[in-house]
Design an enzyme around this catalytic site. Structure first.
Site: not given
Length: 469
Positions: A307, A350, A356, A380, A386
């Site tokens: 990803h 991560h 964020e 976050h 998260h």
């Protein structure tokens, strides 16, 4: 282009025409005039401007900034913007706007935070009064930092204009169109589009659809730019030609008691004048409001394994002096295909040195099966873990490697990401829309550990599964 007297404009049944003209390009030097011949030729400030207009420069950078970074525009207006009474504090005070973040007005917390969509107020509320700060870092006075706001409004601004002296606004409407009149012209901004209103420009927000809700990022001391494409090459992500700027349009005539509301150091001040600030008949330059349709973004993604990091979806970035480190990135998660093989396709779990803030414009978000709704938000912070909730994880694992290509459709999520650690305002922490059970979405994650991994080396695994010997 047709111009209208202000008294006619305000009563016109065609106040919100659907056929607005725009110029396209990002960072270009534009020229626009509502009356042919209104732009001076050969110089910026002639002794007498065409049609008796006043020449006025607005600078978004210092005069001596390098040419490639220098931003300024020349406006040719019926009366100059200096023609107003002294600024006075706007009363009653707006208690929920912040641009200096410290222990006196905000708190630091590493806990994952999430808010449900905020309801539109019942009392008459325009864009200014409906704007409130969620979190931020740094200082508008020190010209370094950012603030993240949200807004809920149900009425248009009347006989007043807003001016942000602290920084640039990046507005993300989630519900209801915004009709924004600026000194450079008019913009219609629908959910699924964004608009950038640079520091110092005066603007007014009308609500052609009535109730409106959305998100706002504010950056201090720098401006947004397109990210470098690096190995992607010359094309992809946000194309410069898809950014649109308004064309010159002006109001003339008397406007008694017109108010300029200026945001300065997070405080609001008001000055009265007797004319509309939108009296610019012509302008040229590269410092200008602009909008962008997020559906035009050309996303890139993996075509084999793993990803990609979310940075691959950056639309605009406000860089710091440290290469590769952003004061603020605006990142989106648009409809796209997922095709990676032998891969956990949703975002990975991560912890991040960046912080964020996420919002959802429409649809659902791929990492949250429940609880994250359009108009909601999450935060976050730096190094807070998260990732996908339990339902998303279990549904993904259940499909296994048999999952074929899958298209994420009918969604538009976004993220404001910053290298600075945000402090959260008390009204955001105490909000009735705070989701106090957010942490529960991960509590159900269980151990899938198999002791086989203790007996085998990497050669005993293929595609994540143990191989019998």
């Amino acid at each position: 282009m047709e111009c209208k007297d202000s008294s006619i404009t305000s009563q016109s049944s065609n106040k919100f025409p659907s056929d607005l003209e725009y110029k396209s390009g990002f960072g270009n030097h534009f020229s626009s005039e509502a009356i042919a011949g209104a732009l001076p030729q050969g110089q910026n400030s002639p002794l007498i401007c065409p049609f008796g207009l006043y020449a006025e420069q607005i600078s978004g950078t210092s005069f001596t900034s390098p040419r490639k970074l220098n931003q300024r525009s020349w406006l040719y207006r019926i009366k100059p913007s200096v023609t107003h009474e002294p600024f006075r504090p706007r009363l009653p005070r707006h208690e929920k706007l912040v641009s200096e973040f410290d222990q006196s007005n905000s708190s630091a917390t590493p806990t994952q935070l999430r808010w449900k969509p905020v309801e539109i107020p019942e009392t008459p509320t325009d864009f200014i009064d409906g704007l409130y700060t969620i979190c931020g870092a740094g200082s508008s006075y020190l010209r370094h930092g950012y603030a993240i706001h949200m807004y809920t409004a149900n009425k248009s601004m009347e006989n007043c204009a807003f001016c942000n002296a602290d920084g640039d606004f990046l507005i993300v409407p989630q519900q209801g169109r915004l009709w924004i009149t600026t000194e450079c012209g008019r913009l219609q901004v629908s959910p699924g589009e964004i608009v950038i209103l640079p520091q110092g420009f005066r603007f007014s927000v009308d609500l052609p659809d009535g109730p409106s809700r959305g998100y706002v990022a504010e950056i201090f001391g720098t401006h947004l730019q397109l990210p470098d494409l690096g190995p992607i090459g010359a094309n992809g992500l946000a194309a410069p030609r898809d950014f649109l700027v308004p064309v010159a349009w002006y109001e003339d005539g008397s406007r008694p008691g017109y108010a300029i509301v200026q945001k300065y150091g997070g405080e609001l001040f008001t000055a009265k004048q007797d004319f509309s600030p939108f009296n610019v008949v012509a302008w040229h330059g590269n410092y200008v409001p602009y909008k962008y349709d997020l559906s035009k973004f050309c996303p890139y993604n993996t075509v084999l394994i793993d990803h990609s990091d979310p940075s691959i979806n950056t639309v605009l970035t406000a860089p710091t002096d440290k290469p590769g480190v952003a004061l603020l990135d605006f990142v989106i998660f648009p409809p796209r295909w997922l095709v990676a093989e032998h891969t956990f396709r949703p975002p990975y779990y991560h912890r991040n040195c960046m912080s964020e803030f996420m919002g959802l414009i429409t649809g659902g978000y791929e990492a949250k099966a429940d609880g994250f709704h359009p108009g909601g938000a999450s935060l976050h912070s730096c190094m807070t873990p998260h990732g996908p909730d339990t339902k998303t994880y279990e549904a993904t694992i259940a499909l296994g490697n048999e999952a074929g290509p899958h298209k994420i459709a009918d969604t538009m999520a976004f993220m404001f990401e910053s290298c600075l650690i945000p402090r959260v305002c008390p009204w955001a922490l105490e909000s009735p829309f705070m989701d106090h059970d957010y942490y529960q979405c991960w509590i159900g994650l269980t151990s899938h550990f198999s002791g086989l991994s203790m007996k085998a080396d990497n050669s005993d695994f293929q595609n994540g599964k143990p191989v019998e010997r």
